[in-house]
Design a protein around this motif. Structure first.
Motif, PDB file in Angstrom:
ATOM      1  N   ILE A   1      -1.795   9.742   8.328  1.00 54.74           N
ATOM      2  CA  ILE A   1      -1.841   9.577   6.875  1.00 54.74           C
ATOM      3  C   ILE A   1      -0.480   9.010   6.503  1.00 54.74           C
ATOM      4  CG2 ILE A   1      -2.053  10.733   4.643  1.00 54.74           C
ATOM      5  CD1 ILE A   1      -3.649  12.940   6.082  1.00 54.74           C
ATOM      6  N   LEU A   2      -0.459   7.720   6.145  1.00 53.68           N
ATOM      7  CA  LEU A   2       0.820   7.080   5.884  1.00 53.68           C
ATOM      8  C   LEU A   2       1.162   7.170   4.413  1.00 53.68           C
ATOM      9  CD1 LEU A   2       0.492   3.829   8.038  1.00 53.68           C
ATOM     10  CD2 LEU A   2       1.285   6.101   8.718  1.00 53.68           C
TER      11      LEU A   2
ATOM     12  N   ALA B   1       0.862  -1.180   0.000  1.00 53.13           N
ATOM     13  CA  ALA B   1       0.000   0.000   0.000  1.00 53.13           C
ATOM     14  C   ALA B   1       0.898   1.229   0.000  1.00 53.13           C
ATOM     15  CB  ALA B   1      -0.895   0.013   1.221  1.00 53.13           C
ATOM     16  N   VAL B   2       0.700   2.104  -1.000  1.00 49.85           N
ATOM     17  CA  VAL B   2       1.572   3.273  -1.059  1.00 49.85           C
ATOM     18  C   VAL B   2       1.082   4.362  -0.105  1.00 49.85           C
ATOM     19  CG1 VAL B   2       0.397   4.164  -3.111  1.00 49.85           C
ATOM     20  CG2 VAL B   2       2.688   4.945  -2.580  1.00 49.85           C
ATOM     21  N   MET B   3      -0.244   4.451   0.045  1.00 50.02           N
ATOM     22  CA  MET B   3      -0.796   5.431   0.982  1.00 50.02           C
ATOM     23  C   MET B   3      -1.878   4.777   1.813  1.00 50.02           C
ATOM     24  SD  MET B   3      -0.979   9.167  -0.707  1.00 50.02           S
ATOM     25  CE  MET B   3      -0.800   9.880   0.933  1.00 50.02           C
ATOM     26  N   GLU B   4      -2.059   5.341   2.995  1.00 50.49           N
ATOM     27  CA  GLU B   4      -3.065   4.768   3.883  1.00 50.49           C
ATOM     28  C   GLU B   4      -3.497   5.828   4.896  1.00 50.49           C
ATOM     29  OE1 GLU B   4      -1.613   1.260   5.800  1.00 50.49           O
ATOM     30  OE2 GLU B   4      -3.393   1.044   7.073  1.00 50.49           O
ATOM     31  N   THR B   5      -4.799   5.898   5.160  1.00 48.73           N
ATOM     32  CA  THR B   5      -5.225   6.746   6.278  1.00 48.73           C
ATOM     33  C   THR B   5      -5.807   5.848   7.347  1.00 48.73           C
ATOM     34  OG1 THR B   5      -7.470   7.069   5.430  1.00 48.73           O
ATOM     35  CG2 THR B   5      -5.818   8.673   4.753  1.00 48.73           C
ATOM     36  N   GLN B   6      -5.575   6.210   8.604  1.00 47.14           N
ATOM     37  CA  GLN B   6      -6.072   5.397   9.709  1.00 47.14           C
ATOM     38  C   GLN B   6      -6.972   6.257  10.586  1.00 47.14           C
ATOM     39  OE1 GLN B   6      -2.362   4.094  11.398  1.00 47.14           O
ATOM     40  NE2 GLN B   6      -2.104   2.450   9.901  1.00 47.14           N
ATOM     41  N   GLY B   7      -8.262   6.024  10.501  1.00 42.72           N
ATOM     42  CA  GLY B   7      -9.217   6.762  11.344  1.00 42.72           C
ATOM     43  C   GLY B   7      -9.120   8.262  11.158  1.00 42.72           C
TER      44      GLY B   7
END
Lengths: 284, 311
Positions: free
Chosen positions: A99-100, A35-41
């Motif tokens: 925001i990863l 996963a190149v980007m990820e948001t958590q909550g």
């Protein structure tokens, strides 16, 4: 909007209010898939009171096209503008939650937003080339970031325009103003400008909504070629477009992420009542 | 047919259409008449001043010193003083107003303090110039002890000029669509880089037009200068670069009567026999300069816009 759909729309809203947490279906990315980007909550507020995004957790697979869909005001564009921290430019807009990007949280105080935006480019709804020549539109960004070598820039302009399928139309007029191009050409120029920054991820905010069908088709074809090298996240109001271009789709509704999964599966076999209502046109 | 006419008969509808057409014609006629009237008045004023003064303009008139008692004086020092004051005023007001306008349009938070500042600037832009002049007299001439001097005049003119320039530049910057700024930010440029390289070039034509038009105003200003730059034009030497020498043209601490002040002066307390000739000639020269400023504003603004935007 007809009387009937309006009532149903209201009913759906009422339904949402009653349960507070609508039923959702989020397909998880399998182990080992990058996963190149990820948001958590991710939560986002305007003026500290109006919540526009509620606890959105979503991952984006590398070198795939993900579409963000949903009715107007569902938060899909707002969500997109979090990913390159553009929402930080909006007064009274606060968003919290990791925001990863490549596993590193960019939603921190000490992150260099300008560096982030070099890696995560953006194409806007309204074609917005600069009031400069076609050449300058492309060369400007890299030059501002210190690439001054003339030969390098010449080559970069050519390759970027070729990638954006615009080179053949403009190669003899690189000194002409970008404003003399048609809307569709301007949008491809904006894509070329973004590519010239050599980004990882390209965010597109309804890139075809101001364009005619032929220009739209060209940009959709372009996106298919671009995903070899870039991860594309596109907000679209046009469900047919999502079906045509996107590998994965995320459906938003009043600030909630309702459903996420493989595009073909989602459109043929929606898992949530809200998405199935949306797809059958019971509200829009 | 019945539904289209909302229940009116065809005859009623026809009468209605005829009435609408008639009022449209009347409105067009009245508006045209207003514009023609205004144009005629303006052309008449400009024409009267230029036609009346042009015969008196000669190389000798434009270069020689003015006389206090005899006929045949010129306006040489006044021309130099006007341009020198204009130059110094612009030197101070352009950077200040650019800075203020950029801050107000790009950086200032949208809150009551900013609104208050904008209101103050609007109020100041309609301040009567005689008030600015008398304020300058109290503060610069007397309190700071600068006397009647080019410096006092230039700072007073800056005060007079600044609010309008800030507004013009601010409006030019705000006219650039927000998505242009977004485009710059999305490329990883800072706010300052975006302002400098995207917004200002795009707004440049408007900014330059605004600057040149306000230069015309400054150039023709009298009331703000009467009590600051003074009403005397001592003999000056253009080649004397000793800035402390009262005879040096470039000394900012010497008094300096400008063209507009000269017109006021000879008309109100002049004792020369050829008052009419000097006043008419000076007015014509001033008017020609202002016309040139305006034409230049359009021309230069257009050229620069072409150049920076490749259009």
């Amino acid at each position: 909007m007809s009387m009937q759909t309006e009532t149903q729309n209201k009913e759906t809203l009422e339904h949402l209010k009653d349960t507070q947490a609508p039923s959702t279906y989020i397909e998880q990315i399998p182990e080992g898939v990058s996963a190149v980007m990820e948001t958590q909550g991710l939560n986002l507020f305007y003026n500290k009171t109006k919540q526009a995004l509620k606890d959105v957790s979503l991952s984006f697979r590398r070198n795939e096209i993900t579409a963000l869909i949903g009715p107007s005001g569902c938060g899909k564009s707002t969500y997109l503008r979090c990913l390159n921290l553009m929402n930080r430019e909006i007064p009274n807009c606060v968003f919290e939650g990791p925001i990863l990007y490549n596993g590193k949280d960019i939603n921190t105080k000490d992150v260099d937003v300008y560096e982030v935006r070099k890696h995560i480019g953006m194409v806007f709804q309204q074609p917005n080339p600069f009031a400069k020549s076609i050449y300058e539109n492309i060369a400007f960004g890299p030059r501002m970031h210190g690439r001054k070598d003339k030969n390098y820039l010449n080559e970069l302009v050519e390759t970027s325009l070729k990638r954006a399928a615009l080179w053949d139309e403009v190669k003899d007029n690189l000194d002409k103003s970008a404003y003399e191009l048609s809307g569709g050409q301007q949008q491809r120029l904006c894509i070329a400008r973004t590519i010239a920054m050599k980004p990882d991820v390209i965010l597109m905010d309804e890139p075809c909504s101001a364009l005619d069908p032929i220009s739209t088709k060209k940009i959709e074809e372009l996106m298919n070629g671009l995903k070899e090298d870039y991860t594309i996240i596109i907000v679209t109001h046009n469900m047919e477009q999502a079906k045509r271009v996107a590998d994965y789709t995320a459906f938003f509704y009043v600030g909630n992420l309702i459903e996420y999964g493989n595009t073909a599966n989602m459109f043929s076999n929606p898992q949530t009542p809200l998405l199935s209502d949306y797809l059958t046109g019971r509200f829009s | 047919m019945e539904t289209m006419n909302h229940g009116a008969t065809i005859e009623q509808r026809k009468a209605q259409i005829a009435k609408s057409k008639r009022s449209d014609k009347i409105a067009t006629g009245v508006l045209t008449a207003i514009v023609v009237l205004i144009s005629v008045v303006l052309v008449a004023i400009v024409g009267y001043i230029i036609v009346g003064g042009l015969p008196h303009l000669s190389w000798d008139f434009l270069t020689s010193e003015s006389e206090s008692f005899r006929a045949g004086g010129g306006i040489g020092p006044q021309i130099f003083n006007s341009f020198y004051l204009l130059f110094l005023t612009m030197l101070v007001s352009i950077p200040l107003s650019l800075g203020a306008a950029i801050y107000l349009s790009q950086y200032a938070p949208q809150n009551k303090v900013t609104d208050f500042i904008k209101t103050i600037i609007e109020t100041l832009s309609s301040l009567p110039s005689i008030v600015v002049g008398l304020f300058g007299y109290l503060l610069f001439v007397l309190y700071f002890g600068w006397g009647f001097s080019i410096l006092s005049g230039a700072i007073a003119l800056t005060m007079f000029n600044l609010p309008i320039m800030v507004r013009v530049i601010q409006q030019s910057l705000e006219a650039v669509p927000a998505y242009q700024r977004d485009a710059g930010l999305a490329l990883g440029l800072t706010r300052w880089e975006t302002t400098l390289h995207i917004l200002i070039p795009e707004a440049l034509a408007g900014i330059i037009t605004g600057i040149i038009l306000s230069a015309g105003r400054v150039y023709g200003e009298a009331a703000a200068l009467i009590y600051t730059a003074g009403q005397t034009a001592p003999e000056i030497d253009l080649l004397n670069f000793d800035l402390t020498d009262p005879r040096s043209a470039w000394n900012v601490m010497r008094p300096a009567e400008t063209l507009a002040v000269h017109i006021w002066k000879v008309n109100s307390e002049g004792v020369i026999p050829d008052i009419d000739v000097v006043a008419a000639g000076t007015a014509a020269f001033l008017m020609i300069c202002v016309v040139i400023f305006n034409i230049a504003a359009r021309f230069i603004g257009g050229r620069i816009h072409k150049k920076v935007t490749a259009q």
